[in-house]
Design an enzyme around this catalytic site. Structure first.
Site, PDB file in Angstrom:
ATOM      1  N   HIS A 204      49.722 -17.613  68.283  1.00 44.37           N
ATOM      2  CA  HIS A 204      49.875 -18.069  66.899  1.00 44.37           C
ATOM      3  C   HIS A 204      51.345 -18.268  66.513  1.00 44.37           C
ATOM      4  O   HIS A 204      51.640 -18.945  65.528  1.00 44.37           O
ATOM      5  CB  HIS A 204      49.177 -17.120  65.921  1.00 44.37           C
ATOM      6  CG  HIS A 204      49.860 -15.804  65.720  1.00 44.37           C
ATOM      7  ND1 HIS A 204      49.466 -14.648  66.349  1.00 44.37           N
ATOM      8  CD2 HIS A 204      50.916 -15.443  64.943  1.00 44.37           C
ATOM      9  CE1 HIS A 204      50.232 -13.646  65.971  1.00 44.37           C
ATOM     10  NE2 HIS A 204      51.132 -14.105  65.116  1.00 44.37           N
TER      11      HIS A 204
ATOM     12  N   ASP B 263      45.112 -14.814  72.048  1.00 40.30           N
ATOM     13  CA  ASP B 263      46.347 -14.889  71.256  1.00 40.30           C
ATOM     14  C   ASP B 263      47.574 -14.600  72.118  1.00 40.30           C
ATOM     15  O   ASP B 263      48.456 -13.842  71.729  1.00 40.30           O
ATOM     16  CB  ASP B 263      46.301 -13.939  70.063  1.00 40.30           C
ATOM     17  CG  ASP B 263      47.352 -14.281  69.005  1.00 40.30           C
ATOM     18  OD1 ASP B 263      47.866 -15.411  69.041  1.00 40.30           O
ATOM     19  OD2 ASP B 263      47.667 -13.412  68.165  1.00 40.30           O
TER      20      ASP B 263
ATOM     21  N   SER C  26      55.264 -10.126  65.673  1.00 40.73           N
ATOM     22  CA  SER C  26      54.237 -10.694  66.535  1.00 40.73           C
ATOM     23  C   SER C  26      54.867 -11.237  67.806  1.00 40.73           C
ATOM     24  O   SER C  26      55.834 -11.994  67.766  1.00 40.73           O
ATOM     25  CB  SER C  26      53.496 -11.822  65.819  1.00 40.73           C
ATOM     26  OG  SER C  26      52.672 -11.313  64.812  1.00 40.73           O
TER      27      SER C  26
END
Length: 467
Positions: A107, A137, A212
């Site tokens: 993402h 992901d 992230s």
């Protein structure tokens, strides 16, 4: 003076502790005030150059408010084009290969046309996407530079225990590299995000926006997870963060290095349900655990292995399976082309089965084609459905009947206007079963006065009529 010697010896003790092999020392809790005052600084210096910032830039098209309105499109013509603008996002990544192989979250780079990687020392490099996958992901990048980089070794995430100390390193708000500490709060967490491949390490180390793709590091300087999710209503770290286990990262990176265009999961040919307390009691299990086999596809690897409905899978290669997501994780980390020892329980008896792991087969040639002409399906790209096509489209792979599936819908086409969507399965047209893309192409040329369409979407049958 004795106190001075103790303080001077502390950094040396820290360095020696971090240099010791992972298996050479047992986990212990601090035994004295001196041990409580030890610092993570040597460990941070050891790993910081392998944690990078990832800058992704993507072009976003802003549609006109009159886009799709026949009157305004005809009146204004090309004088009102859609506008394009650039958007940037910031995340983190970890160098896992000395030649510039970087792992981050999908993402972070999804839809990006330009990706840059910035090292802790300020150097920036262009990078390319080698492999990415939305469901796990994860994404693998390759730095465009002929140089050697500091890389983090990938640890064994199966050796991680609840209570282990960990560091989360990333760039949470674009202010520079940040380190937070905590412990492993739980293992094998699932249902963190709907529809995702669910198997996560839970930690209370602060994971904030921008973290992230960063690294979850153990006390031996090994990467044990890629930070990926924050579990809170406001999106801020409230003591519950999640990381993708390093063993899945290893499999993903190996797939990228082998030149795979997609990240394939093993095709099992069976469906599984969670074991509830009621099911566990009915089956005579000591507790609710494992994955209950609900259906087995004929001719599938599951059937060949001897798996049957009603059995409960409790372990893979001797490692306990907590829930169906854990089963998927365990089989995926074994890898395509391998075999897995599956432990099942049925009627109070435990049995080991050997399951071969391979890619989903294309049992029927996909024969992908674009539907054209004056019909409701014009502008849709369709393909014959098979386990392989279903896997690529993120659909259940255990469908036993043939069919035609929509893989793409061109914007503004008749197919888009009637609401057709990718992953829709076309069942019938004007009362005739649609068995293949060839038969669909033939049926749409009949040009009836009324079109009667039946499709399947997310397991639900939908019937529509068009003139």
């Amino acid at each position: 003076m004795p106190n001075v010697r103790i303080l001077l010896a502390a950094p040396l003790a820290v360095a020696l502790a971090f240099a010791a092999p992972a298996m050479a020392e047992e986990r212990t809790v601090p035994q004295s005030r001196t041990e409580m005052q030890l610092s993570f600084a040597p460990l941070v210096k050891q790993v910081e150059n392998a944690v990078v910032n990832v800058y992704a830039e993507r072009v976003v098209e802003r549609r006109s408010i009159f886009d799709g309105d026949p009157f305004f499109e005809e009146f204004f013509g090309q004088r009102m084009p859609n506008r394009s603008e650039k958007q940037s996002s910031l995340g983190s990544g970890v160098i896992v290969g000395a030649k510039g192989i970087v792992v981050t979250n999908n993402h972070v780079i999804e839809g990006a046309s330009d990706i840059k990687v910035a090292l802790a020392d300020g150097r920036e490099y262009e990078s390319t996407v080698v492999l990415k996958d939305e469901r796990v992901d994860l994404a693998v990048l390759k730095i465009k530079a002929d140089a050697d980089f500091t890389a983090l070794p990938l640890g064994d995430s199966d050796a991680v225990e609840v209570g282990d100390l960990v560091l989360a390193i990333g760039n949470p708000f674009g202010v520079g590299q940040t380190v937070t500490s905590g412990i492993v709060s739980a293992l094998a967490r699932n249902q963190v995000r709907s529809g995702d491949f669910g198997f996560f390490i839970q930690t209370d180390a602060s994971i904030n926006p921008g973290n992230s793709g960063g690294g979850l590091i153990n006390m031996n300087g090994e990467l044990i997870g890629i930070n990926t999710a924050i579990f809170s209503r406001g999106g801020g770290s409230n003591g519950v963060g999640f990381a993708i286990p390093a063993n899945l990262v290893k499999t993903f990176v190996a797939s990228a290095e082998n030149g795979s265009a997609t990240f394939d999961r093993p095709f099992i040919g069976a469906t599984f349900d969670a074991v509830t307390s009621e099911v566990a009691e009915a089956l005579g299990l000591d507790r609710a655990r494992g994955a209950l086999i609900s259906q087995v596809q004929a001719g599938s690897p599951a059937e060949k292995a001897g798996m049957k409905p009603g059995q409960v899978v409790t372990a893979v290669n001797g490692v306990p399976v907590e829930h169906p997501d854990a089963l998927g994780y365990r089989l995926t980390t074994v890898g395509i082309g391998g075999t897995a020892r599956i432990t099942v329980i049925a009627n109070g008896k435990e049995e080991d089965l050997t399951l071969s792991l391979d890619r989903a087969p294309e049992t029927t040639p996909r024969d992908e084609r674009l539907i054209e002409g004056r019909n409701p399906f014009s502008g849709a790209v369709v393909a014959n459905l098979s386990p392989r096509v279903a896997e690529e489209l993120r659909m259940p792979t255990n469908r036993t009947t043939a069919g035609v599936v929509v893989t793409e819908v061109n914007r503004g086409s008749p197919a888009a206007r009637i609401g057709l969507q990718p992953r829709d399965i076309i069942i019938a047209l004007n009362g005739t079963e649609v068995a293949s893309t060839e038969s669909l192409a033939s049926l749409v040329n009949e040009d009836p006065s009324i079109w009667r369409v039946e499709i399947e979407r997310d397991g639900q049958r939908i019937r529509q009529f068009f003139r």
